[in-house]
Enzyme design. Sequence first.
Site, PDB file in Angstrom:
ATOM      1  N   ARG B  56       0.820  -1.221   0.000  1.00 36.37           N
ATOM      2  CA  ARG B  56       0.000   0.000   0.000  1.00 36.37           C
ATOM      3  C   ARG B  56       0.843   1.255   0.000  1.00 36.37           C
ATOM      4  O   ARG B  56       0.573   2.190  -0.747  1.00 36.37           O
ATOM      5  CB  ARG B  56      -0.839   0.120   1.263  1.00 36.37           C
ATOM      6  CG  ARG B  56      -1.763  -0.978   1.487  1.00 36.37           C
ATOM      7  CD  ARG B  56      -2.112  -1.076   2.958  1.00 36.37           C
ATOM      8  NE  ARG B  56      -2.870  -2.276   3.106  1.00 36.37           N
ATOM      9  CZ  ARG B  56      -4.187  -2.318   2.958  1.00 36.37           C
ATOM     10  NH1 ARG B  56      -4.872  -1.224   2.751  1.00 36.37           N
ATOM     11  NH2 ARG B  56      -4.810  -3.456   3.026  1.00 36.37           N
ATOM     12  N   THR B  57       1.808   1.266   0.902  1.00 33.49           N
ATOM     13  CA  THR B  57       2.628   2.470   1.025  1.00 33.49           C
ATOM     14  C   THR B  57       3.375   2.727  -0.281  1.00 33.49           C
ATOM     15  O   THR B  57       3.449   3.853  -0.766  1.00 33.49           O
ATOM     16  CB  THR B  57       3.613   2.318   2.204  1.00 33.49           C
ATOM     17  OG1 THR B  57       2.863   2.029   3.369  1.00 33.49           O
ATOM     18  CG2 THR B  57       4.403   3.587   2.427  1.00 33.49           C
ATOM     19  N   LYS B  85      23.281 -10.071  -1.921  1.00 28.92           N
ATOM     20  CA  LYS B  85      24.684 -10.493  -2.036  1.00 28.92           C
ATOM     21  C   LYS B  85      25.534  -9.849  -0.946  1.00 28.92           C
ATOM     22  O   LYS B  85      26.762  -9.952  -0.967  1.00 28.92           O
ATOM     23  CB  LYS B  85      25.231 -10.095  -3.417  1.00 28.92           C
ATOM     24  CG  LYS B  85      24.506 -10.771  -4.557  1.00 28.92           C
ATOM     25  CD  LYS B  85      24.993 -10.221  -5.902  1.00 28.92           C
ATOM     26  CE  LYS B  85      24.010 -10.549  -7.029  1.00 28.92           C
ATOM     27  NZ  LYS B  85      24.085  -9.565  -8.102  1.00 28.92           N
ATOM     28  N   ARG B 106      11.880   2.055   2.623  1.00 23.31           N
ATOM     29  CA  ARG B 106      11.237   1.267   3.672  1.00 23.31           C
ATOM     30  C   ARG B 106      12.248   0.202   4.068  1.00 23.31           C
ATOM     31  O   ARG B 106      12.784  -0.491   3.196  1.00 23.31           O
ATOM     32  CB  ARG B 106       9.985   0.600   3.105  1.00 23.31           C
ATOM     33  CG  ARG B 106       9.381  -0.433   4.034  1.00 23.31           C
ATOM     34  CD  ARG B 106       8.301   0.199   4.825  1.00 23.31           C
ATOM     35  NE  ARG B 106       7.466  -0.737   5.517  1.00 23.31           N
ATOM     36  CZ  ARG B 106       6.271  -0.394   5.992  1.00 23.31           C
ATOM     37  NH1 ARG B 106       5.810   0.814   5.805  1.00 23.31           N
ATOM     38  NH2 ARG B 106       5.560  -1.250   6.661  1.00 23.31           N
ATOM     39  N   HIS B 134       7.196   6.482  10.736  1.00 27.90           N
ATOM     40  CA  HIS B 134       6.516   6.391   9.454  1.00 27.90           C
ATOM     41  C   HIS B 134       5.844   7.751   9.280  1.00 27.90           C
ATOM     42  O   HIS B 134       4.628   7.870   9.363  1.00 27.90           O
ATOM     43  CB  HIS B 134       5.500   5.247   9.496  1.00 27.90           C
ATOM     44  CG  HIS B 134       4.908   4.888   8.168  1.00 27.90           C
ATOM     45  ND1 HIS B 134       5.359   5.406   6.971  1.00 27.90           N
ATOM     46  CD2 HIS B 134       3.883   4.061   7.853  1.00 27.90           C
ATOM     47  CE1 HIS B 134       4.632   4.903   5.977  1.00 27.90           C
ATOM     48  NE2 HIS B 134       3.733   4.093   6.483  1.00 27.90           N
TER      49      HIS B 134
END
Lengths: 151, 308
Positions: B56-57, B85, B106, B134
């Site tokens: 959603r974000t 990696k 994020r 957030h």
Amino acid sequence: MSELKVTAIKEGTVIDHIPAGKGLKVIQILKLDKLDGGALLLAANVHSKKLGKKDIVKIEGRFLSEEEVNKIALIAPSATVNIVRDYKVAEKFQVGIPEEISGILKCANPNCVSNHEYTTPKFYVISKEPLKVRCHYCERTMEEKEILANL
Amino acid sequence: MWKGKDVISIRDFSKKDIEYVLKTAENLEHELKEKGSLEYAKGKILATLFFEPSTRTRLSFESAMHRLGGSVIGFSEASSTSVKKGESLRDTIKTVEQYSDVIVIRHPKEGAARLAAEVADIPVINAGDGSNQHPTQTLLDLYTIKSAFGKIDGLKIGLLGDLKYGRTVHSLSEALTHYDVELYLISPELLRMPKHIVEELKERGIKVYETSDLESVIGELDVLYATRIQKERFPDEQEYLKVKGSYVIDCEVLKKAKETLKVMHPLPRVDEIHPSVDSSKHAIYFKQVFSGVPVRMALLGLTLGVIE
Ligand SMILES: [Zn+2]
């Protein structure tokens, strides 16, 4: 008292008025317990007018950076630092807790990015008494007990 | 003023900053309604770096960038990148900034967005760093309240559910200290707002009431902000079962509420709000989802320096 004379140093640093029992911790956080340095003297449980009992640490041939002095403040806020040159105290100052602590303290939050990536950990002092700091990265607050454990 | 600025933590925002973002978002929402699409960010590229998935974000940011006329690159899980990696976050950021004009990140580690912002020369926007911050969610929550009431000052706002672990309610309550509001903290005993936050709210002049009984206070409220009780936060399933389904907002409960009460929820919901509430005049949680677009458009435009 004669013990001060016996252990007098020509050049170096005397950290006085350390709360009794914290002298060894001061030596540890300054990493003075390495073999390649000059003479290191710890006087523990010395009588003190101000504190009742105190510890004293003397380091021959070594001077402290501001960062190191600030580090001492976190565990021994009552400490005084004396710079000795030619057997005389050339400079004397009280340690102080800075507004920001950079590089000497690790964050207690295991999920904090500062414990996983190349960074200089940084904290903001939000209260000096009792000591409380906030991590610049994860914003978590650490209190005295955690701070001492992570120095 | 805003060009090149990072959006990392709601703590970094003054009231003036918050109001400026909300005002800009409002202007953009109107302009978008008129014109359909905008061209402020034409030629600009947003990189969305989602080291953990949050569809959603991510979609909300991507939609915002497209609505501004810009374009988007990025990844939605770290396993498909060189991070797998063993590449450091610093190197990923230094690389990606060669390809883009603004970064949205994020990341599962707290403080990752702050570090990314220090490494990057282009603006970085935090879309959630672990359990820490957030900030765009908080700004869109404030925007939703302001759109519904025309103001934030003077409102009685109830925060309901998991107040212990809920990141959104922590930041929202912190942001609300800039306003003259009364807060009703409604939660099971096990999930009360952390003491240090309650103390901070009181120190900053907010009137705070704590209760576990929704029905006794619902009649007072202008806004009821419900949160999900997150199973994954509980170390012990038995503890979760004790509080699961503590509150269900349905039409019955809402009979006791003011006509004008607005119900919010950061979504996704489980069973906190009965679907029958969706069509009532109280529900604004889908409007809240929509608010994410103008608010994120505002933040992208301001930090890119294409909107002043
Ligand atoms: Zn941290």
